[in-house]
Design a protein around this motif. Sequence first.
Motif, PDB file in Angstrom:
ATOM      1  N   GLN A 112       0.800  -1.210   0.000  1.00 12.18           N
ATOM      2  CA  GLN A 112       0.000   0.000   0.000  1.00 12.18           C
ATOM      3  C   GLN A 112       0.842   1.274   0.000  1.00 12.18           C
ATOM      4  N   ASP A 113       0.332   2.321  -0.679  1.00 16.12           N
ATOM      5  CA  ASP A 113       0.999   3.614  -0.748  1.00 16.12           C
ATOM      6  C   ASP A 113       0.458   4.524   0.349  1.00 16.12           C
ATOM      7  N   LEU A 114       1.306   4.901   1.315  1.00 14.33           N
ATOM      8  CA  LEU A 114       0.891   5.772   2.413  1.00 14.33           C
ATOM      9  C   LEU A 114       0.403   7.119   1.911  1.00 14.33           C
ATOM     10  N   SER A 115       0.988   7.625   0.828  1.00 14.88           N
ATOM     11  CA  SER A 115       0.621   8.945   0.321  1.00 14.88           C
ATOM     12  C   SER A 115      -0.655   8.941  -0.502  1.00 14.88           C
ATOM     13  N   GLY A 116      -1.194   7.763  -0.790  1.00 15.98           N
ATOM     14  CA  GLY A 116      -2.417   7.702  -1.589  1.00 15.98           C
ATOM     15  C   GLY A 116      -2.247   8.255  -2.987  1.00 15.98           C
ATOM     16  N   GLY A 117      -1.058   8.138  -3.534  1.00 18.81           N
ATOM     17  CA  GLY A 117      -0.799   8.619  -4.892  1.00 18.81           C
ATOM     18  C   GLY A 117      -0.391  10.082  -4.966  1.00 18.81           C
ATOM     19  N   LEU A 118      -0.254  10.756  -3.839  1.00 20.70           N
ATOM     20  CA  LEU A 118       0.101  12.177  -3.849  1.00 20.70           C
ATOM     21  C   LEU A 118       1.567  12.408  -4.203  1.00 20.70           C
ATOM     22  N   GLU A 119       2.452  11.531  -3.731  1.00 21.72           N
ATOM     23  CA  GLU A 119       3.876  11.708  -4.004  1.00 21.72           C
ATOM     24  C   GLU A 119       4.227  11.208  -5.406  1.00 21.72           C
ATOM     25  N   ASN A 120       5.363  11.690  -5.929  1.00 23.88           N
ATOM     26  CA  ASN A 120       5.843  11.243  -7.235  1.00 23.88           C
ATOM     27  C   ASN A 120       6.149   9.747  -7.236  1.00 23.88           C
ATOM     28  N   VAL A 121       6.649   9.273  -6.098  1.00 24.74           N
ATOM     29  CA  VAL A 121       7.002   7.869  -5.916  1.00 24.74           C
ATOM     30  C   VAL A 121       6.193   7.341  -4.735  1.00 24.74           C
ATOM     31  N   PRO A 122       5.551   6.193  -4.847  1.00 26.61           N
ATOM     32  CA  PRO A 122       4.767   5.664  -3.719  1.00 26.61           C
ATOM     33  C   PRO A 122       5.598   5.507  -2.459  1.00 26.61           C
ATOM     34  N   VAL A 123       5.040   5.928  -1.328  1.00 24.80           N
ATOM     35  CA  VAL A 123       5.655   5.694  -0.022  1.00 24.80           C
ATOM     36  C   VAL A 123       5.031   4.408   0.512  1.00 24.80           C
ATOM     37  N   LEU A 124       5.751   3.323   0.435  1.00 28.84           N
ATOM     38  CA  LEU A 124       5.169   2.012   0.686  1.00 28.84           C
ATOM     39  C   LEU A 124       5.065   1.685   2.175  1.00 28.84           C
ATOM     40  N   ILE A 125       4.043   0.911   2.503  1.00 28.80           N
ATOM     41  CA  ILE A 125       3.818   0.447   3.871  1.00 28.80           C
ATOM     42  C   ILE A 125       4.048  -1.056   3.898  1.00 28.80           C
ATOM     43  N   ALA A 126       4.844  -1.516   4.843  1.00 28.33           N
ATOM     44  CA  ALA A 126       5.082  -2.960   4.986  1.00 28.33           C
ATOM     45  C   ALA A 126       3.776  -3.655   5.328  1.00 28.33           C
TER      46      ALA A 126
ATOM     47  N   CYS B 240      12.756  31.160 -14.512  1.00 27.92           N
ATOM     48  CA  CYS B 240      13.562  30.034 -14.959  1.00 27.92           C
ATOM     49  C   CYS B 240      12.693  28.799 -15.193  1.00 27.92           C
ATOM     50  N   SER B 241      13.267  27.770 -15.790  1.00 25.03           N
ATOM     51  CA  SER B 241      12.506  26.575 -16.141  1.00 25.03           C
ATOM     52  C   SER B 241      12.249  25.694 -14.928  1.00 25.03           C
ATOM     53  N   GLU B 242      11.303  24.779 -15.079  1.00 22.34           N
ATOM     54  CA  GLU B 242      11.005  23.831 -14.007  1.00 22.34           C
ATOM     55  C   GLU B 242      12.166  22.880 -13.751  1.00 22.34           C
ATOM     56  N   SER B 243      13.076  22.780 -14.698  1.00 23.07           N
ATOM     57  CA  SER B 243      14.240  21.898 -14.538  1.00 23.07           C
ATOM     58  C   SER B 243      15.436  22.637 -13.949  1.00 23.07           C
ATOM     59  N   CYS B 244      15.229  23.840 -13.471  1.00 19.14           N
ATOM     60  CA  CYS B 244      16.319  24.622 -12.881  1.00 19.14           C
ATOM     61  C   CYS B 244      16.987  23.828 -11.766  1.00 19.14           C
ATOM     62  N   GLN B 245      18.292  23.918 -11.685  1.00 18.70           N
ATOM     63  CA  GLN B 245      19.076  23.192 -10.682  1.00 18.70           C
ATOM     64  C   GLN B 245      18.703  23.610  -9.271  1.00 18.70           C
ATOM     65  N   ASN B 246      18.103  24.806  -9.133  1.00 19.93           N
ATOM     66  CA  ASN B 246      17.750  25.324  -7.814  1.00 19.93           C
ATOM     67  C   ASN B 246      16.310  24.983  -7.417  1.00 19.93           C
ATOM     68  N   ARG B 247      15.787  23.906  -7.946  1.00 12.66           N
ATOM     69  CA  ARG B 247      14.457  23.410  -7.575  1.00 12.66           C
ATOM     70  C   ARG B 247      14.601  21.934  -7.189  1.00 12.66           C
ATOM     71  N   VAL B 248      14.577  21.642  -5.908  1.00  6.61           N
ATOM     72  CA  VAL B 248      14.769  20.271  -5.438  1.00  6.61           C
ATOM     73  C   VAL B 248      13.691  19.877  -4.444  1.00  6.61           C
ATOM     74  N   VAL B 249      13.649  20.533  -3.301  1.00 10.91           N
ATOM     75  CA  VAL B 249      12.700  20.186  -2.244  1.00 10.91           C
ATOM     76  C   VAL B 249      11.262  20.339  -2.721  1.00 10.91           C
ATOM     77  N   GLN B 250      10.993  21.370  -3.505  1.00  6.22           N
ATOM     78  CA  GLN B 250       9.631  21.634  -3.989  1.00  6.22           C
ATOM     79  C   GLN B 250       9.086  20.524  -4.885  1.00  6.22           C
ATOM     80  N   LYS B 251       9.954  19.665  -5.388  1.00  2.46           N
ATOM     81  CA  LYS B 251       9.509  18.574  -6.252  1.00  2.46           C
ATOM     82  C   LYS B 251       8.966  17.381  -5.465  1.00  2.46           C
ATOM     83  N   GLY B 252       9.188  17.382  -4.150  1.00  3.73           N
ATOM     84  CA  GLY B 252       8.656  16.308  -3.320  1.00  3.73           C
ATOM     85  C   GLY B 252       9.529  15.068  -3.317  1.00  3.73           C
ATOM     86  N   VAL B 253       8.965  13.996  -2.791  1.00  5.94           N
ATOM     87  CA  VAL B 253       9.702  12.731  -2.655  1.00  5.94           C
ATOM     88  C   VAL B 253       9.951  12.106  -4.031  1.00  5.94           C
TER      89      VAL B 253
END
Length: 308
Positions: A18-32, A116-129
């Motif tokens: 199961q995905d803890l984020s319910g599909g909100l994150e870019n990558v599923p946060v899995l639950i054991a 600047c573009s969405e691929s700017c090197q200075n955009r990291v945390v805002q992209k999420g997990v």
Amino acid sequence: MNQTEMYKEDMMIRSYSQDLSGGLENVPVLIANSVPKEAFSNFQYVLESVQGPGCDIDPSAVTLPGCSCRVQSCLPDSCPCLRFGQTYDNKGRLNQQQEDGGFSRPVFECNALCACSESCQNRVVQKGVEVRLGVFSTKDRGLGVEALERLPCGRFVCEYAGEIIGSHEARRRQLSQTPLDMNYIIALQEHSGGESVTQTFVDPVTIGNVGRFINHSCKPNLVMVPIRVHSLLPRLALFANRDIERYDELTFDYAGGQNTNTDTRKWDKAPTGTLTGADVDKIPLRKVCHCGASNCTGFLPLDMSVLH
């Protein structure tokens, strides 16, 4: 087979679904699969912190000015967002430098108003997990989070997101807890020169993200850095402070101490503000730390200075 090898073998046979984020994150946060479903029955997943009682600023509002760099990726010499230096390398890894006196430089990412573009090197945390994480049951520390892929030093892992609340609300919530309750409130104190201190309180107990389930260690493999993106309210970002192997449990130091101009503390039931006589009896004994590190202090961090 030594203890470390047995631990890794146990990690590899653990199953996730199961995905803890319910599909909100870019990558599923899995639950054991071994984690009981009721562990998340009163928990709402959010991508970033939200405004709570006592917070006068909406953290989702874009209040910081944007840069006018009409380029794919901004450069420190010309971008006002990078006036304190290049925060990330070309692989998006933290490259935070210290100024004279040992103080860490403030970090501002490019935001929604930047040209600047969405691929700017200075955009990291805002992209999420963007890394694979798994929530599992530990032997003696409740739930925990492990890396499901190798994470190089400097890699952004996740935020510590929740409700941003005022100091009086943080104190009220902590005093209302029972001795069996765990405290999840993080208090960030930023020193901006002289005696000027800015405080931010984040409580993810019912509204939060995967960061809520990361345990303390006296020798952590993550470091917390306040990052500002759209708002003056900081986002509490967790980065790998060394190479982390697959199936390693992720940890950070609840007492902070790695950024010398910030003080990030997650108290074990220590109330904030001045206590009344009736409140003193509500302070519990310190809880034992089970991190297992060679430099373990024996107890979870407890900051008493806020009681005065």
